[in-house]
Design an enzyme around this catalytic site. Structure first.
Site, PDB file in Angstrom:
ATOM      1  CG  ASP A 188       5.121  -5.235  -0.976  1.00 45.00           C
ATOM      2  OD1 ASP A 188       6.190  -5.862  -1.074  1.00 45.00           O
ATOM      3  OD2 ASP A 188       4.037  -5.769  -0.639  1.00 45.00           O
ATOM      4  CG  HIS A 314       3.683  -9.455  -0.511  1.00 43.61           C
ATOM      5  ND1 HIS A 314       4.094  -8.335   0.162  1.00 43.61           N
ATOM      6  CD2 HIS A 314       3.804 -10.486   0.360  1.00 43.61           C
ATOM      7  CE1 HIS A 314       4.475  -8.669   1.392  1.00 43.61           C
ATOM      8  NE2 HIS A 314       4.308  -9.975   1.540  1.00 43.61           N
TER       9      HIS A 314
END
Lengths: 500, 500
Positions: A188, A314
Site C-alpha cells: 500500500d 494507511h
C-alpha cells in the site's frame, strides 16, 4: 508468474490485481473510483474487466482484502462477467453481498467467509489471510503461495498497536513469510509521502471524548461511513448524532442538517459539529459550503487539527519500511496510489537496501512477469475506465465527450425539411438552441442563423444536394463559421434533415 | 452613511465595496471570482454592477487597494458602466490599465496615481492611502473621512516587519486615526481562523536560497504570478526558470513543462520543481495531476512544508487583533471572506472587547446604515454574479442552467414535419441525440423513440394538433416517460416542428 493490475496503479481507486500462474488466475479486489466526470452524469468509475471476461473460465477465486468502495465497489460488474468463489472476512462479505443483491445477482453459494489465520486453496494458489489494522473492520492482508514462490499483498494497512477492536497487526506471520522467502511484496503506497508513524485509531476516541466532555449543546459527528470503530461514543444521558456526509455530499444527512432541512435534526447555537474525516482531494469546496451553512446556524465546527479528530488508515513511511524489512522480498511492487505515491514508495524501498532493478513500477494494464531470470514489464493487457451512471448502467466515453462539449458551448440544431424529389428547402429552416445564447433576448441571432442555413442549402450544387451527408456538412461548416465570427462562440452544431 | 458590498461578503473573490454619503458614492475595488461553473464555459464571474449603473452620475471615485484579480479583475465591467476617476498605486494602475486596454476602453485621463501618505478628495470623501504589506507590491489601506466620521478599509494586509521591498506596515497612521476616532473598521477576514502571526515574505527568500544552494540540477519555481517579490532569486551562473501555473492550470507553462511539451524547457532527472504557492481550494486535483507528470519525468517536486516555501499574504489572528486595537473602531465590519471567516473574525473582535451589537455581519447586497442612533442592516440592493466566457461576454444564467442539465443527461431532439393544413405528420419523425446513448450501438432505441413520437402526434385530437405548443408538450411528455421507463435516464428533450 504474472501480475497485472486492472486498476489502482497510477490512479486512486479502482483497485484490482490479477495474479496469473500458467493458465490460472486469482483476482484480488474489484474496486470503484469516484469520478471527476461527476458533472457529466457519471456516478462511479469501474475497471474495464474485458480482459478477465475473456479468461473467465480460468479465474479460480476472487479475494477481497476489505470492504472499502475502492476495493469492493466494482464487484457486481466483475461478478456479472466472471462467476468465481469470492473470499473475504465476515464484514467485507456483508458489504459485498448487499452490492450483489442491488444488482440482482444471485451469489449465496459463491461467498466464502474467512478469518485471519485461515488458508484456502484455489487452483495452484494457496492464500493465507493475515490480520492487519485499517480504518474498517475485517481488513486482511494476503500471503499467496504459488509454485513460483510466495507473494505478499498487504491490502490497505497501518500498524496500529492499540486498535479499538483489539485485533492487533500480526507481525509474526509477516515475519514468518519473510523468513521462508518472499518472491514479491505488493504494498500500500497511499501515505508513502507522509513521514513518521500513523496515529492509532484509539487516539481519535480519546480526542472525541475530550470534546464530548466540554460540549454544552448537542453534538453531531460526521465520519466516513465505513469507519464504524468511531461509532460507539456518547456519554450516558447525552445524544450524539452520527451523520453521513463528511465529504460535503449534497444529498447527505449532514448537508441537509447544515441547510436546515433535515426531518429529525435541526441545529441551534451552541451545538457542535465534528468532521471526523479528512477532505478527499476535490471535495474541499463542497465541504466548505457545508461548513459555512453550519456556521450560519450558529453552531461550532471542528475539522482536522490536534488532538487528532481523524487519523489515517494507511501506513506512513516508518511503517512501510518495517513492512519491507519484515517481509524481505526479492521483488517489490508499490501498489495503491498515484504515480507520485508509487515513486516515493519505490525510493523508500531503495533506501532500505533493495536494488533498483528489483523494484517494479507499473501502471494499470502493465503485465509484470516474474521468473527465474528476473522481473520485467512484459506487455500490456486491455485496462481502462468504464463510466457508470445513477441507473447502474454504462455511459460510453463518446457520450461523456459529447456532454462535455455541449456543457462548454451549448448546442445548436438546424432543422430543415427538404423535398425528396428536388432537394430544395420545404419551409423555413428552424434554429433551436440550448445552453448557447439567451434565445428570448437574441431572437435576431436565430433569424440570422436561419438565413445562413438557407443560403448554404441554396448555394449547394444539385449533386451536393442529392447527398444528405454533404448538405449537413455544408450547413455545419457555414453555421460554425458564422457563430465564431459574430459571437466568438463554438457550440456543438447538429443539422437535422427531414425528407418530405 | 451607508456601506454596501456588491461582492466579497460571504464569498471568496469579487470584492467591491460602495460607501454612500447622501447622494455621493465612493467605490472600493472591483474584483472578479474564479467560478465553479468553469466546466460550463464560464471563465470568470464578476459582480452585478446594475446598482451602480443606476447611480453612475453620483460615483465620485473608484479606489483600488491593490492589483490582485479579486480586487481589480472586474474593473472593465464596472468602468464600461461607470466613468469615474480611478485611484491606485503605480503597480495597481499598471495592471488596471492593461485590463481596460484589453476591453478597448479609453482610460488615460481617468487613472490617478497615488502613493502611501497621499490624500485625495472626491465629493464629500477625503481618502488617505496608508502603507500596508501584502503579497503584491503597491498594496494600500484606506482612511476615508466623511462628514459622518472616519472609516478604515484595510484592503488585504498582513503586518510584515521585514518586507522584501522595505516598505513597512505603517502602524503610526492607523494609530493616529485610532486616536482621532474611527467610526467603522472594515478589515480583511481571510485568515481569521489561522492562529498566530503570519510569516514574513522574507522567510520564503531564505527558504528558497537554501534549496538553491543544495540543488544539483535545474530549478523551476512556480508561484502566483503577481507575487513579484519572489522573482529576484537566482545565484550567478545558475538558471532559475520561473513558470506560471502553480494552480495546475492546464494551459500554463508549468503544465506544459510537466507534460513535456514546452518549447524551451524540458525536465530531466535531477531537476527540482518548487511550487511556491498554496493550493486554492478546488485546484487540488489539477495540481496533483501536474505533480504526477513532473515525477514521471524523474524530477523532484517541493510543495508546501517547512521551512516556508510559501507564506500567506493575509494577517492571522494576532495581527487582526492588533488592527482592532490600533484603530479602536466604534463599529466593526469583517470583510473579505466566506461566512465562516467573517464569523470567526467577528468572534475575535468580541474577544478584544467590542460589544456584539457594534459588529455588523452582512452579506453581499446588504445595506449597512451607520448613524448617530447606531448601526443596522437597513435593506438590500441588487447584487449577484454575472458569468463571463472566454470572449469576455456575459453568459446568461439560463444558458448555464441548460448546459448543466444537458451535461448530466444529454439531449434528445425529436424533429417532425407537420402538414400545415391537416396537422398530420409528413414523413417519419427523426430522433437526434447527443450525450445520451451511444447511437451507433443503440439504433433500436432511436427507432423506438421515433415510434413514440409518431404515436403521440397521432393520438392528439384535431384541436390539440392545431396548437404547435400543445403538440410539442405531448411529444416531450411521452418521450420523457419512455426514456425513464426503458433506460432510467433523463435527457433534455427538445421537440422541433417544421411546417410543410
Amino acid at each position: 508468474m504474472q501480475i497485472v493490475a486492472l486498476g489502482g496503479l497510477g490512479e486512486f481507486g479502482m483497485n484490482c490485481t490479477v495474479i496469473r500462474h500458467g493458465r490460472d488466475l486469482l483476482v484480488i479486489d474489484a474496486g470503484l473510483m469516484f469520478p471527476e466526470e461527476q458533472v457529466y452524469g457519471v456516478d462511479i468509475v469501474v475497471p474495464d474487466f474485458s480482459h478477465l471476461e475473456e479468461e473467465k473460465d480460468h479465474v479460480r477465486a476472487i479475494v477481497l482484502t476489505h470492504g472499502h468502495e475502492d476495493h469492493v465497489g466494482a464487484l457486481p460488474y466483475l461478478f456479472e462477467r466472471v462467476r468465481a468463489p469470492i473470499y473475504g472476512s465476515d464484514f467485507t462479505l456483508g458489504l459485498a453481498a448487499r452490492k450483489l443483491r442491488e444488482h440482482g445477482l444471485p451469489h449465496d453459494r459463491h461467498l466464502k467467509r474467512v478469518a485471519a489465520g485461515d488458508a484456502i486453496t484455489a487452483g495452484p494458489f494457496r492464500v493465507e489471510f493475515i490480520q492487519i489494522t485499517h480504518s474498517i473492520p475485517g481488513s486482511l492482508a494476503l500471503a499467496i503461495e504459488t509454485p513460483s514462490g510466495t507473494l505478499i499483498h498487504t491490502g490497505d494497512f497501518k500498524m496500529d498497536q492499540t486498535p479499538v477492536d483489539d485485533r492487533r497487526f500480526d507481525f509474526q506471520t509477516f515475519s514468518y513469510y519473510g523468513d521462508q522467502g518472499v518472491l514479491a511484496l505488493l504494498s500500500d503506497s497511499t501515505n508513502a509521502e507522509v513521514p513518521g508513524f500513523t496515529d492509532s485509531e484509539r487516539r481519535v476516541g480519546e480526542a472525541l471524548d475530550g470534546l464530548f466532555r466540554r460540549a454544552s449543546g448537542r453534538i453531531i459527528v460526521s465520519t466516513f461511513s465505513s469507519n464504524v470503530h468511531r461509532i460507539r461514543h456518547g456519554p450516558p444521558g447525552r445524544a450524539v448524532v452520527v451523520a453521513a456526509g463528511s465529504q460535503g455530499e449534497p444529498m447527505s444527512a449532514l448537508s441537509r442538517i447544515a441547510l436546515g432541512d433535515h426531518r429529525d435534526v435541526s441545529l441551534e447555537a451552541g451545538d457542535l459539529v465534528i468532521l471526523s474525516a479528512r477532505p478527499i482531494p476535490g471535495n474541499e469546496k463542497a465541504i466548505n459550503r457545508v461548513v459555512n451553512h453550519i456556521f450560519q446556524r450558529g453552531a461550532e465546527v471542528i475539522l482536522g487539527g490536534r488532538p487528532p479528530y481523524h487519523v489515517s488508515g494507511h501506513a506512513s513511511v516508518e511503517e512501510l519500511k518495517i513492512m519491507l524489512t519484515l517481509t524481505r522480498p526479492r521483488y517489490f511492487v508499490p501498489i495503491h496510489g498515484e504515480l507520485r505515491q508509487l515513486l516515493s514508495h519505490a525510493r523508500l524501498a531503495e533506501r532500505t537496501g533493495l536494488p533498483r532493478d528489483r523494484i517494479l513500477l507499473a501502471a494499470s494494464g502493465d503485465v509484470m512477469e516474474i521468473g527465474p531470470q528476473g522481473a520485467r514489464i512484459a506487455g500490456k493487457v486491455r485496462a481502462g475506465r468504464v463510466f457508470i451512471d445513477g441507473s447502474l448502467e454504462e455511459v460510453e466515453e463518446i457520450v461523456v465527450r459529447d456532454r462535455r462539449h455541449i456543457s462548454e458551448g451549448g448546442i445548436v440544431l438546424a432543422v430543415e425539411a427538404i423535398d425528396k424529389q428536388t432537394g430544395a428547402l420545404d419551409g423555413d429552416p428552424e434554429i433551436v438552441s440550448r445552453g448557447f445564447v439567451h434565445e428570448e433576448v437574441r431572437g435576431d441571432m436565430l433569424r440570422e442563423a436561419s438565413g445562413v442555413v438557407r443560403r448554404a442549402v441554396e448555394a449547394a450544387t444539385r449533386e451536393e444536394r442529392a447527398d444528405r451527408g454533404v448538405v449537413k456538412a455544408l450547413i455545419q461548416r457555414d453555421l460554425k463559421r458564422h457563430f465564431r465570427k459574430s459571437l466568438d462562440r463554438r457550440p456543438m452544431i447538429i443539422p437535422a434533415i427531414i425528407e418530405t
